[in-house]
Design a protein around this motif. Structure first.
Motif, PDB file in Angstrom:
ATOM      1  N   ASN A   4    -138.183 -58.269 -15.555  1.00  0.00           N
ATOM      2  CA  ASN A   4    -138.374 -56.737 -14.864  1.00  0.00           C
ATOM      3  C   ASN A   4    -137.426 -56.495 -13.733  1.00  0.00           C
ATOM      4  O   ASN A   4    -137.251 -55.322 -13.269  1.00  0.00           O
ATOM      5  CB  ASN A   4    -139.864 -56.475 -14.781  1.00  0.00           C
ATOM      6  N   THR A   6    -134.155 -56.102 -12.523  1.00  0.00           N
ATOM      7  CA  THR A   6    -133.075 -55.706 -13.033  1.00  0.00           C
ATOM      8  C   THR A   6    -132.487 -54.454 -12.235  1.00  0.00           C
ATOM      9  O   THR A   6    -133.425 -53.440 -12.205  1.00  0.00           O
ATOM     10  CB  THR A   6    -132.712 -55.683 -14.595  1.00  0.00           C
ATOM     11  N   ALA A   8    -130.094 -52.923 -14.378  1.00  0.00           N
ATOM     12  CA  ALA A   8    -129.411 -52.426 -15.481  1.00  0.00           C
ATOM     13  C   ALA A   8    -130.449 -51.235 -15.998  1.00  0.00           C
ATOM     14  O   ALA A   8    -131.755 -51.215 -15.691  1.00  0.00           O
ATOM     15  CB  ALA A   8    -129.465 -53.385 -16.683  1.00  0.00           C
ATOM     16  N   ASP A   9    -129.854 -50.122 -16.769  1.00  0.00           N
ATOM     17  CA  ASP A   9    -130.657 -49.007 -17.369  1.00  0.00           C
ATOM     18  C   ASP A   9    -131.410 -48.417 -16.299  1.00  0.00           C
ATOM     19  O   ASP A   9    -132.373 -47.693 -16.703  1.00  0.00           O
ATOM     20  CB  ASP A   9    -131.621 -49.519 -18.656  1.00  0.00           C
ATOM     21  N   LYS A  10    -130.970 -48.212 -14.938  1.00  0.00           N
ATOM     22  CA  LYS A  10    -131.556 -47.498 -14.030  1.00  0.00           C
ATOM     23  C   LYS A  10    -130.631 -46.341 -13.684  1.00  0.00           C
ATOM     24  O   LYS A  10    -130.844 -45.406 -12.716  1.00  0.00           O
ATOM     25  CB  LYS A  10    -131.926 -48.352 -12.849  1.00  0.00           C
ATOM     26  N   GLY A  11    -129.446 -46.079 -14.311  1.00  0.00           N
ATOM     27  CA  GLY A  11    -128.419 -45.087 -13.704  1.00  0.00           C
ATOM     28  C   GLY A  11    -127.786 -45.149 -12.715  1.00  0.00           C
ATOM     29  O   GLY A  11    -127.275 -44.274 -12.115  1.00  0.00           O
ATOM     30  N   SER A  36    -120.127 -58.113 -17.080  1.00  0.00           N
ATOM     31  CA  SER A  36    -121.276 -57.242 -16.977  1.00  0.00           C
ATOM     32  C   SER A  36    -120.603 -55.665 -17.459  1.00  0.00           C
ATOM     33  O   SER A  36    -119.444 -55.336 -16.656  1.00  0.00           O
ATOM     34  CB  SER A  36    -121.900 -57.168 -15.823  1.00  0.00           C
ATOM     35  N   PHE A  38    -122.045 -53.358 -16.538  1.00  0.00           N
ATOM     36  CA  PHE A  38    -122.885 -52.647 -15.210  1.00  0.00           C
ATOM     37  C   PHE A  38    -122.219 -52.405 -14.053  1.00  0.00           C
ATOM     38  O   PHE A  38    -122.590 -51.921 -13.206  1.00  0.00           O
ATOM     39  CB  PHE A  38    -124.181 -52.999 -15.291  1.00  0.00           C
TER      40      PHE A  38
END
Length: 113
Positions: A4, A6, A8-11, A36, A38
């Motif tokens: 959990n 990370t 990533a995927d948090k904009g 990466s 990201f």
């Protein structure tokens, strides 16, 4: 730390600033970030260094680390490449002075998107 933890995927748009004086572990980080999707690496090619250390201890128990004979590599186009040559940035910044200019860095980053 667990799965959990990370960014990533948090904009978020993440960046790593690197230069020719980014050596050893300062070379490891941008090389890892190059793999990466990201993180965008900004600046100039890092200074190199294969970043592999070897922990040692004396007979009396003093612990220290030295550079080892092992090398870290990256896999690209079906071949392994030693990261000793440095990490090329995704976005090149020609002037080192711009590394310390927040306004200029903000302009460079805003021009990416």
């Amino acid at each position: 730390m667990d799965s959990n933890d990370t960014l990533a995927d948090k904009g978020l748009n993440l960046y790593c600033l690197t230069s020719p004086v980014s050596f050893s572990c300062g070379n490891l980080v941008p090389n890892v970030f190059k793999t990466s999707p990201f993180v965008t690496v900004l600046g100039q090619t890092s200074g190199g260094g294969s970043c592999s250390i070897m922990p040692l201890s004396t007979a009396r128990g003093s612990v220290f680390q030295i550079s080892s004979n092992y090398r870290l590599s990256t896999f690209k186009n079906g071949s392994f490449y030693d990261i000793d040559r440095g990490a090329d940035p995704d976005i090149y910044i020609a002037k080192i002075a711009d590394f310390y200019d927040r306004k200029k860095l903000t302009e460079i980053i805003n021009d990416i998107y």
